[in-house]
Write a protein that holds these residues in place. Structure first.
Motif, PDB file in Angstrom:
ATOM      1  N   VAL A  84      80.423 -54.221   1.043  1.00  0.00           N
ATOM      2  CA  VAL A  84      81.117 -55.083   0.081  1.00  0.00           C
ATOM      3  C   VAL A  84      80.917 -56.509   0.551  1.00  0.00           C
ATOM      4  O   VAL A  84      81.188 -56.811   1.720  1.00  0.00           O
ATOM      5  CB  VAL A  84      82.627 -54.756   0.023  1.00  0.00           C
ATOM      6  N   ARG A 109      78.486 -53.900  -3.293  1.00  0.00           N
ATOM      7  CA  ARG A 109      79.383 -54.441  -4.324  1.00  0.00           C
ATOM      8  C   ARG A 109      79.723 -55.870  -3.960  1.00  0.00           C
ATOM      9  O   ARG A 109      80.002 -56.165  -2.800  1.00  0.00           O
ATOM     10  CB  ARG A 109      80.707 -53.667  -4.390  1.00  0.00           C
ATOM     11  N   ALA A 131      86.907 -52.441  -4.560  1.00  0.00           N
ATOM     12  CA  ALA A 131      85.455 -52.319  -4.376  1.00  0.00           C
ATOM     13  C   ALA A 131      85.132 -51.186  -3.407  1.00  0.00           C
ATOM     14  O   ALA A 131      84.232 -50.383  -3.648  1.00  0.00           O
ATOM     15  CB  ALA A 131      84.882 -53.645  -3.875  1.00  0.00           C
ATOM     16  N   LEU A 135      83.178 -47.745  -4.437  1.00  0.00           N
ATOM     17  CA  LEU A 135      81.962 -47.283  -3.743  1.00  0.00           C
ATOM     18  C   LEU A 135      82.132 -45.837  -3.300  1.00  0.00           C
ATOM     19  O   LEU A 135      81.237 -45.010  -3.469  1.00  0.00           O
ATOM     20  CB  LEU A 135      81.679 -48.172  -2.525  1.00  0.00           C
TER      21      LEU A 135
END
Lengths: 252, 217, 243
Positions: A84, A109, A131, A135
């Motif tokens: 992320v 992300r 996020a 994922l």
């Protein structure tokens, strides 16, 4: 305890299943307590302990994205890994990770931080948690999620509600006084990375001074020196993460 | 609003509540980029329009969800039909999800969907916190202006005192809209306010296609 | 002025469309102009304050109806003491039926106070194109107050609910949240037709709705760019891809 931690390992509803009420509520009924209010019914499905979350923070230009790429390169084949990023993120960055880190785009992300990178990793971690969960929901169980902060200053640290361990990255070009200045990043990070050591002679940075100051500031917490030019796999950092993952997930 | 805890309302409406709002500009980033918002007057115009449209709708749905938390699914669908922009639906649900996440650590929450539209989430949370529909409506109306105002300070470098002066001047309108909204909390979903702001829809769609953006919406 | 006009279209034995009811009251005059087309022909300027107009449209199973108009509808001020003018349109579209509502724009003349209320119910398997264009004031004129309050239901669920208010009574209406200084706006709601989201150039977006359908919206300084953006979507030959 953060609600995230209370449910690791539970067989819980998957977000994409949609949620139905297990019993009906009359329109006049007031909201009420469900059997175990301590259990969050909305966490994503995990088949084992959830992924280790490692935050990577540090000032702008200290080499966070390059370190993430190196770690993907080093660990991508042995760990189920996702990233992320909180940086202003472009397809250029995605391409950088793709080219250098062998990390497919669906494992990265980007989180927008509304011009407040420190807020997104410390004060209001919701977008980052979303996020990470998204994922895990889309990729299945993961071993490791790296959360890269946006470049910020020496005071920016991650909330423990978001990550398990954090790495703070500074570089020798930022001046050899940085460890002495301290600040929460340098002082409290679980691992301090002093990056771009190959540049030390050019910028007149004294690594022994940095080492001494880091020890003085950090006590027993580890510090590693790194040059990604010389060590494309960021070996000491990758090894530190390997140890964390190994001690976290019991051997099957 | 008699009998409710004002301090609880302040906790819920606090901009520092970790419910994801800081990453959303409420549509302002798109209009700043389009060149329509450059100064305080334009921010004021933006906020007035937003308050009269999405502010009213948010306040009404927050009030209705607070009065009837078990009706969250029908209210959520009602907001879907009032939010033509997929980008705005996504932004609203992301903020609803974040608010519910925060609220679960604060109050005992009933089971609901995970990604509710933010105003519906706000109403359900307000009810769980022991607040009434009028309080939920005020929090919603205030939230539609304060988030965009904060984004204006960050995006345009405006004087924060001047921007807060603007919010103070908008407060009576915020109260009026919230009172209107709360009075309709028991209306059928189709009869709840549906005031639309076409540029917020179009701007959100354009914004979602940018490669680089500072705010999520 | 009060008027109640009504049109009922049904499928005939030959697979065409037959108008079983075509009832008009001035100023809502309906004229059949083609096999499946009816035009609203202007019966005097208006609406004016105090006017109360109703139009009912029913399209039966398998029938097709397109409603156009010959000229823009000009909302005008009337006597101050009268209530706002009101135009209430109710339409039902049965399974296998198609309704295309594609009139000329409404123009909100300075000082007008007008309210259009649209309620459309499309049965599952029905097809709808609903176009509304609005111009805020005549040339170099301020806008009057107009509200377009629209509810479109598909298969028993509300698909689109939108209430647009322009004019001095609507706070911030010409500001950067609503029309951004634009003087013309057009929208088309399609049900259940849908396509991927697209946006631009200019203030234009095509948006898949949460339910089965999509909305196209365009805003511009005058009506021409709005028509340029939206007219191609209204081509009768455009394949309506059912999903």
């Amino acid at each position: 305890m953060h609600p995230e931690n209370s449910v690791a390992g539970g067989a819980l509803p998957h977000p994409s299943d949609g949620y139905t009420i297990p019993h009906t509520h009359g329109p006049e009924e007031v909201p009420h307590t469900h059997p175990d209010p301590g259990v969050d019914p909305h966490e994503p499905l995990t088949t084992g302990p959830r992924a280790l979350r490692v935050g990577i923070g540090g000032p702008v230009g200290s080499g966070k994205t390059a370190l993430v790429a190196a770690l993907c390169r080093a660990l991508g084949d042995e760990l189920r890994l996702a990233v992320v990023t909180n940086d202003i993120y472009t397809t250029e960055d995605a391409d950088f990770l793709l080219r250098n880190g062998v990390l497919p785009a669906d494992r990265v992300r980007a989180v927008e931080t509304g011009c407040c990178p420190h807020t997104a990793i410390r004060d209001d971690i919701s977008a980052n948690l979303d996020a990470v969960e998204d994922l895990e929901a889309s990729l299945g169980p993961l071993d490791l999620v790296l959360v890269e902060s946006g470049g910020d200053n020496l005071t920016a640290t991650f909330s423990k509600g978001l990550i398990d361990q954090q790495i703070f990255v500074v570089d020798v070009a930022g001046g050899d006084k940085v460890p002495r200045k301290g600040g929460p990043g340098v002082t409290t990070a679980d691992l301090l990375v002093i990056n771009k050591t190959d540049l030390a002679p050019m910028v007149g940075a004294d690594l022994s001074v940095m080492d001494h100051d880091a020890k003085a500031r950090r006590g027993d917490l580890p510090t590693v020196f790194l040059s990604l030019v010389e060590d494309r796999n960021a070996t000491p950092v990758a090894d530190w993460i390997r140890t964390l993952v190994a001690t976290r997930v019991p051997a099957a | 609003m008699s009998g409710m805890s004002l301090a609880t309302l302040l906790v819920l409406a606090d901009g520092r509540l970790p419910s994801g709002g800081h990453a959303h500009s409420g549509g302002l980033e798109a209009q700043v980029s389009a060149g329509r918002v450059r100064d305080l007057d334009a921010v004021a115009d933006f906020l007035r329009g937003k308050l009269a449209t999405s502010g009213l709708v948010s306040a009404a749905f927050a009030a209705a969800a607070c009065a009837h938390p078990s009706e969250w699914a029908a209210l959520d669908q009602g907001l879907d039909s009032r939010t033509p922009s997929p980008a705005l639906r996504k932004a609203s649900r992301a903020q609803g999800r974040a608010l519910l996440r925060a609220a679960r650590a604060m109050w005992t929450m009933p089971l609901t969907g995970r990604d509710l539209h933010q105003p519906v989430a706000l109403g359900v949370v307000a009810a769980a916190a022991g607040l009434g529909p009028a309080a939920a409506a005020v929090a919603a109306a205030h939230g539609t202006t304060s988030g965009a105002a904060s984004a204006a300070v960050r995006l345009l470098g405006l004087d924060p005192y001047a921007v807060h002066g603007l919010l103070a001047r908008l407060a009576p309108e915020c109260d009026r809209i919230a009172a209107d909204a709360a009075a309709r909390a028991d209306d059928p979903v189709d009869d709840l306010p549906a005031a639309g702001a076409p540029l917020l829809d179009i701007g959100a769609e354009l914004h979602a296609t940018w490669e680089v953006r500072l705010f999520a919406s | 002025m009060k008027a109640f006009s009504r049109v009922v279209a049904e499928r005939d034995n030959l697979g065409g469309t037959r108008l079983t009811v075509l009832h008009s009251e001035s100023p809502l005059l309906l004229r059949r102009t083609g096999p499946t087309t009816v035009h609203l022909v202007g019966g005097g300027a208006g609406p004016l304050r105090g006017d109360d107009l109703r139009l009912d449209i029913a399209v039966g199973p398998g029938a097709t109806l397109e409603i156009r108009s010959v000229a823009a509808q000009l909302a005008l001020p009337g006597r101050d003491h009268l209530p706002p003018s009101r135009f209430e349109i109710t339409a039902t579209v049965a399974a296998g039926a198609t309704l295309r509502w594609h009139p000329e724009p409404m123009i909100a003349a300075a000082g007008c106070d007008h309210h259009t209320i649209t309620r459309v119910d499309v049965a599952e398997g029905g097809t709808l194109l609903w176009r509304d264009d609005l111009v805020c004031g005549r040339h170099h004129e301020d806008s009057g107050n107009v509200r377009l309050d629209t509810t479109i239901r598909y298969a028993g669920t509300t698909l689109y609910r939108h209430d647009l208010a322009v004019g001095p009574a609507a706070p911030g209406w010409s500001g950067p949240a609503i029309l951004g200084g634009g003087r013309a706006i057009g929208t088309i709601v399609f049900a259940p037709d849908t396509m991927p989201a697209t946006s631009g150039p200019g203030d234009y977006a095509l948006m898949p709705l949460a339910g089965p359908g999509m909305l196209a919206t365009a805003i511009a300084d005058d009506i021409r760019p709005v028509q340029a953006a939206l007219d191609p979507l209204c081509e009768p030959t455009r394949a309506l891809a059912h999903t």
